[in-house]
Scaffold this motif. Structure first.
Motif, PDB file in Angstrom:
ATOM      1  N   VAL A  80       0.846  -1.191   0.000  1.00 51.24           N
ATOM      2  CA  VAL A  80       0.000   0.000   0.000  1.00 51.24           C
ATOM      3  C   VAL A  80       0.876   1.233   0.000  1.00 51.24           C
ATOM      4  O   VAL A  80       1.836   1.330   0.781  1.00 51.24           O
ATOM      5  CB  VAL A  80      -0.950   0.011   1.216  1.00 51.24           C
ATOM      6  N   ASN A  81       0.552   2.168  -0.884  1.00 47.35           N
ATOM      7  CA  ASN A  81       1.194   3.485  -0.907  1.00 47.35           C
ATOM      8  C   ASN A  81       0.159   4.498  -0.451  1.00 47.35           C
ATOM      9  O   ASN A  81      -0.806   4.797  -1.159  1.00 47.35           O
ATOM     10  CB  ASN A  81       1.692   3.808  -2.313  1.00 47.35           C
ATOM     11  N   LEU A  82       0.367   5.062   0.768  1.00 47.73           N
ATOM     12  CA  LEU A  82      -0.594   5.992   1.354  1.00 47.73           C
ATOM     13  C   LEU A  82      -0.328   7.437   0.977  1.00 47.73           C
ATOM     14  O   LEU A  82      -1.129   8.318   1.315  1.00 47.73           O
ATOM     15  CB  LEU A  82      -0.585   5.858   2.879  1.00 47.73           C
ATOM     16  N   GLY A  83       0.779   7.681   0.289  1.00 49.65           N
ATOM     17  CA  GLY A  83       1.100   9.045  -0.090  1.00 49.65           C
ATOM     18  C   GLY A  83       2.174   9.645   0.798  1.00 49.65           C
ATOM     19  O   GLY A  83       2.491   9.119   1.875  1.00 49.65           O
ATOM     20  N   GLU A  84       2.747  10.763   0.348  1.00 50.56           N
ATOM     21  CA  GLU A  84       3.846  11.405   1.070  1.00 50.56           C
ATOM     22  C   GLU A  84       3.455  12.724   1.731  1.00 50.56           C
ATOM     23  O   GLU A  84       4.238  13.315   2.445  1.00 50.56           O
ATOM     24  CB  GLU A  84       5.006  11.669   0.098  1.00 50.56           C
ATOM     25  N   ALA A  85       2.256  13.224   1.461  1.00 51.39           N
ATOM     26  CA  ALA A  85       1.864  14.531   1.999  1.00 51.39           C
ATOM     27  C   ALA A  85       1.699  14.470   3.519  1.00 51.39           C
ATOM     28  O   ALA A  85       1.386  13.427   4.089  1.00 51.39           O
ATOM     29  CB  ALA A  85       0.564  14.994   1.346  1.00 51.39           C
ATOM     30  N   GLU A  86       1.886  15.627   4.162  1.00 49.75           N
ATOM     31  CA  GLU A  86       1.774  15.679   5.618  1.00 49.75           C
ATOM     32  C   GLU A  86       0.328  15.585   6.078  1.00 49.75           C
ATOM     33  O   GLU A  86       0.051  15.169   7.201  1.00 49.75           O
ATOM     34  CB  GLU A  86       2.398  16.977   6.149  1.00 49.75           C
ATOM     35  N   ASN A  87      -0.598  16.006   5.212  1.00 47.03           N
ATOM     36  CA  ASN A  87      -1.993  16.059   5.639  1.00 47.03           C
ATOM     37  C   ASN A  87      -2.776  14.787   5.320  1.00 47.03           C
ATOM     38  O   ASN A  87      -3.998  14.791   5.375  1.00 47.03           O
ATOM     39  CB  ASN A  87      -2.693  17.257   4.992  1.00 47.03           C
ATOM     40  N   ILE A  88      -2.085  13.692   4.968  1.00 48.03           N
ATOM     41  CA  ILE A  88      -2.823  12.458   4.729  1.00 48.03           C
ATOM     42  C   ILE A  88      -3.405  11.971   6.050  1.00 48.03           C
ATOM     43  O   ILE A  88      -2.802  12.149   7.118  1.00 48.03           O
ATOM     44  CB  ILE A  88      -1.921  11.369   4.112  1.00 48.03           C
ATOM     45  N   PRO A  89      -4.584  11.378   6.010  1.00 45.05           N
ATOM     46  CA  PRO A  89      -5.241  10.996   7.274  1.00 45.05           C
ATOM     47  C   PRO A  89      -4.800   9.643   7.818  1.00 45.05           C
ATOM     48  O   PRO A  89      -5.240   9.246   8.890  1.00 45.05           O
ATOM     49  CB  PRO A  89      -6.718  10.940   6.870  1.00 45.05           C
ATOM     50  N   PHE A  90      -3.913   8.942   7.090  1.00 51.42           N
ATOM     51  CA  PHE A  90      -3.593   7.567   7.461  1.00 51.42           C
ATOM     52  C   PHE A  90      -2.344   7.499   8.330  1.00 51.42           C
ATOM     53  O   PHE A  90      -1.402   8.297   8.170  1.00 51.42           O
ATOM     54  CB  PHE A  90      -3.378   6.711   6.213  1.00 51.42           C
ATOM     55  N   VAL A  91      -2.340   6.518   9.241  1.00 48.92           N
ATOM     56  CA  VAL A  91      -1.154   6.224  10.041  1.00 48.92           C
ATOM     57  C   VAL A  91      -0.233   5.336   9.215  1.00 48.92           C
ATOM     58  O   VAL A  91      -0.651   4.266   8.738  1.00 48.92           O
ATOM     59  CB  VAL A  91      -1.531   5.528  11.360  1.00 48.92           C
ATOM     60  N   GLN A  92       1.007   5.765   9.018  1.00 44.55           N
ATOM     61  CA  GLN A  92       1.945   5.017   8.189  1.00 44.55           C
ATOM     62  C   GLN A  92       2.356   3.725   8.894  1.00 44.55           C
ATOM     63  O   GLN A  92       2.799   3.735  10.040  1.00 44.55           O
ATOM     64  CB  GLN A  92       3.192   5.858   7.893  1.00 44.55           C
ATOM     65  N   LYS A  93       2.185   2.586   8.186  1.00 43.72           N
ATOM     66  CA  LYS A  93       2.583   1.270   8.687  1.00 43.72           C
ATOM     67  C   LYS A  93       3.105   0.432   7.529  1.00 43.72           C
ATOM     68  O   LYS A  93       3.018   0.844   6.370  1.00 43.72           O
ATOM     69  CB  LYS A  93       1.387   0.539   9.328  1.00 43.72           C
ATOM     70  N   ASN A  94       3.604  -0.726   7.883  1.00 44.16           N
ATOM     71  CA  ASN A  94       3.978  -1.701   6.863  1.00 44.16           C
ATOM     72  C   ASN A  94       2.759  -2.575   6.577  1.00 44.16           C
ATOM     73  O   ASN A  94       2.356  -3.415   7.386  1.00 44.16           O
ATOM     74  CB  ASN A  94       5.147  -2.559   7.353  1.00 44.16           C
ATOM     75  N   TYR A  95       2.143  -2.370   5.412  1.00 45.92           N
ATOM     76  CA  TYR A  95       0.912  -3.073   5.068  1.00 45.92           C
ATOM     77  C   TYR A  95       1.121  -4.151   4.007  1.00 45.92           C
ATOM     78  O   TYR A  95       0.217  -4.469   3.255  1.00 45.92           O
ATOM     79  CB  TYR A  95      -0.133  -2.075   4.562  1.00 45.92           C
ATOM     80  N   GLU A  96       2.325  -4.699   3.924  1.00 47.23           N
ATOM     81  CA  GLU A  96       2.589  -5.728   2.906  1.00 47.23           C
ATOM     82  C   GLU A  96       1.888  -7.033   3.271  1.00 47.23           C
ATOM     83  O   GLU A  96       1.879  -7.466   4.415  1.00 47.23           O
ATOM     84  CB  GLU A  96       4.100  -5.962   2.788  1.00 47.23           C
ATOM     85  N   LYS A  97       1.294  -7.682   2.241  1.00 50.05           N
ATOM     86  CA  LYS A  97       0.558  -8.927   2.455  1.00 50.05           C
ATOM     87  C   LYS A  97       0.836  -9.917   1.335  1.00 50.05           C
ATOM     88  O   LYS A  97       1.133  -9.514   0.212  1.00 50.05           O
ATOM     89  CB  LYS A  97      -0.959  -8.666   2.489  1.00 50.05           C
ATOM     90  N   ASP A  98       0.684 -11.206   1.670  1.00 44.81           N
ATOM     91  CA  ASP A  98       0.670 -12.282   0.681  1.00 44.81           C
ATOM     92  C   ASP A  98      -0.741 -12.843   0.644  1.00 44.81           C
ATOM     93  O   ASP A  98      -1.283 -13.265   1.670  1.00 44.81           O
ATOM     94  CB  ASP A  98       1.673 -13.385   1.037  1.00 44.81           C
TER      95      ASP A  98
END
Length: 519
Positions: free
Chosen positions: A132-150
């Motif tokens: 998942v790429n949540l974006g690089e902007a400061e105002n994104i509403p998502f908490v950055q995590k490692n969301y890699e899945k198989d």
């Protein structure tokens, strides 16, 4: 009959009528043509082809591009569109299908994204990897995590009637920041996999998450900047180790593997873990189920799961990998997926047949003989460095009998020269027992051996000569002596008999003479 003069009047009248009709028609046609030209100059080209990018021409261009991609993929570029969204069915966590305007749910500080994907080709292991790429902007509403899945290809419930559909169901639960702004935010989900030939395929999908429970951007310009939240990382469960019930696993063998799983997290306990072993070509699972349930795995702890497998008897020698998928949740109910691998080394069973070693029953001391050996390879694998070594008291081989490499289903021979030097101990001659040991290596380089036992007698060269030469002469001598003795005895008997008769005759004559004188 019409007169010529009247005919000319009629023709002139027809010409005048036609000329009068032609002039207004030309004027009307000219005005209409001018209007059409004016209209064509003011409207866009190819009416209907640019409407929101979904016009007829846009579809034709897309179809042409698809054909072009398929041709490029046939050339090996791997750019063919492999994945597409199942927009006709509604899966768990979805209010609507994609065709009816699916929007990710946002509730209680979390955004839930569901992306059902289908593939138009066969994928290796029926598995895909998503990030998942949540974006690089400061105002994104998502908490950055490692969301890699198989993600594996499985059947999932669709609709409300209990039906199921097989797909790659990608689902993410994204934590939202406390201080977030309303609006629509793109989330890019990247899906990658390998086809059956090992070619990499990769594709991006963009899903928009709409935030309505946050602050408005225009009213929060002067508000102090919120401190960044600490990132949260998913607990990792790994395949720590595994052991087999057999030291050597050969084609056709059944065996048990014990897998040790470890929760590497120091803070999160793993719950509701489902361990699944994938099917692999040439390896058959004989356990009742391919999945094992683990209710809980505490931090820094391990657990064990067991599977039973059987390798097909026709499987070639080599290493086989069995994928292990781990589906689990953390203490907050967030779902995660991990993966590990078990590597199984399969060997081909070795089957050989060795002819009996032909050793003479007796060998004269100092004599050198040649021993012949033959080995047949009855297995499916090649044998390497086949050789024979002899050991026996009183016998010495000048060299090792090197036979060489033997292909499956074939046989080779070898030879060695053996000399008798006499037994160790008080006597140099007598019986001795020895062995011929055959050494060989399989395709994995493992050395094996097999022994053949033999017996022989070491004899003195003198005794051997007497036994070969004297017995015939001795037998003839005794025959001659017996004939001579019998002849002598016969002659003696004749002489004795003749003398006895002569004495008796003389005695009788004497008696007759004496009787005559007395009378």
């Amino acid at each position: 009959m019409i007169k010529w003069k009247n005919f000319r009047r009629v023709a002139l009248l027809a010409v005048l009528i036609a000329a009068g009709f032609h002039l207004p028609c030309n004027r009307v046609f000219a005005e209409e043509l001018k209007k059409q030209e004016s209209t064509s100059e003011n409207r866009p080209e190819d009416y209907g082809s640019k409407t929101d990018g979904t016009g007829i021409r846009a579809q034709e261009e897309k179809a042409e591009g698809k054909d072009g991609e398929e041709e490029t993929d046939a050339a090996g570029s791997g750019n063919m569109t492999v994945f597409y969204i199942d927009n006709r069915n509604r899966y768990t966590g979805m209010d609507k299908t994609y065709s009816k305007g699916y929007v990710p749910k946002v509730k209680k500080g979390k955004a839930v994204i569901v992306l059902p994907l289908l593939a138009n080709i066969k994928l290796k292991g029926d598995r895909v990897k998503s990030t998942v790429n949540l974006g690089e902007a400061e105002n994104i509403p998502f908490v950055q995590k490692n969301y890699e899945k198989d993600i594996g290809l499985k059947k999932h419930k669709i609709g409300d009637k209990g039906k199921e559909k097989e797909c790659y169901l990608i689902s993410y639960t994204l934590d939202l920041k406390k201080n977030r702004y309303n609006g629509g935010y793109p989330v890019i989900i990247t899906v990658s996999a390998q086809d059956e030939q090992g070619n990499e395929v990769r594709q991006d999908f963009t899903v928009y998450v709409t935030i309505t429970d946050g602050s408005n951007m225009d009213t929060a310009v002067d508000s102090p900047t919120a401190e960044p939240e600490n990132p949260q990382f998913a607990p990792k469960v790994i395949v720590d180790s595994y052991t087999f019930s057999k030291d050597t696993i050969q084609s056709g063998d059944s065996f048990t593997v014990k897998i040790t799983l470890r929760n590497t997290s120091k803070t999160d306990t793993v719950k509701n873990m489902l361990v699944t072993a994938a099917s692999v070509e040439q390896i058959e699972m004989i356990s009742k189920s391919d999945s094992v349930y683990v209710e809980e795995l505490q931090t820094q702890k391990t657990c064990e799961v067991t599977y039973k497998f059987r390798i097909h008897s026709s499987a070639p020698q080599g290493q086989y990998s069995v994928p292990i998928t781990l589906d689990y949740a953390d203490s907050k109910g967030n779902a995660f997926t991990g993966q590990g691998t078990i590597k199984i080394m399969a060997e081909l069973p070795v089957k050989i047949e060795i002819d009996p070693v032909a050793v003479p029953k007796a060998i004269q001391m100092g004599e050198t003989i040649e021993l012949q050996t033959q080995v047949m390879n009855l297995g499916r694998g090649k044998l390497y460095n086949v050789r024979a070594v002899m050991e026996a008291d009183g016998l010495t081989a000048k060299q090792t009998a090197f036979i060489g490499d033997i292909e499956a289903g074939s046989a080779l021979s070898g030879s060695m020269e053996v000399t008798a030097y006499g037994l160790s101990g008080d006597s140099l001659y007598g019986k001795t027992q020895g062995t011929v040991t055959f050494y060989y290596e399989d395709e994995a380089g493992k050395e094996m051996s097999e022994e053949k036992v033999f017996e022989t007698t070491i004899m003195s060269p003198l005794n051997e000569k007497k036994e070969e030469e004297i017995p015939d002469d001795t037998g003839q001598w005794w025959v001659i002596m017996a004939v001579i003795v019998l002849t002598l005895l016969g002659m003696t008997g004749v002489l004795v008999a003749r003398k006895f008769l002569h004495v008796q005759s003389a005695k009788k004559d004497m008696e007759e003479i004496e009787n005559g004188e007395n009378s």
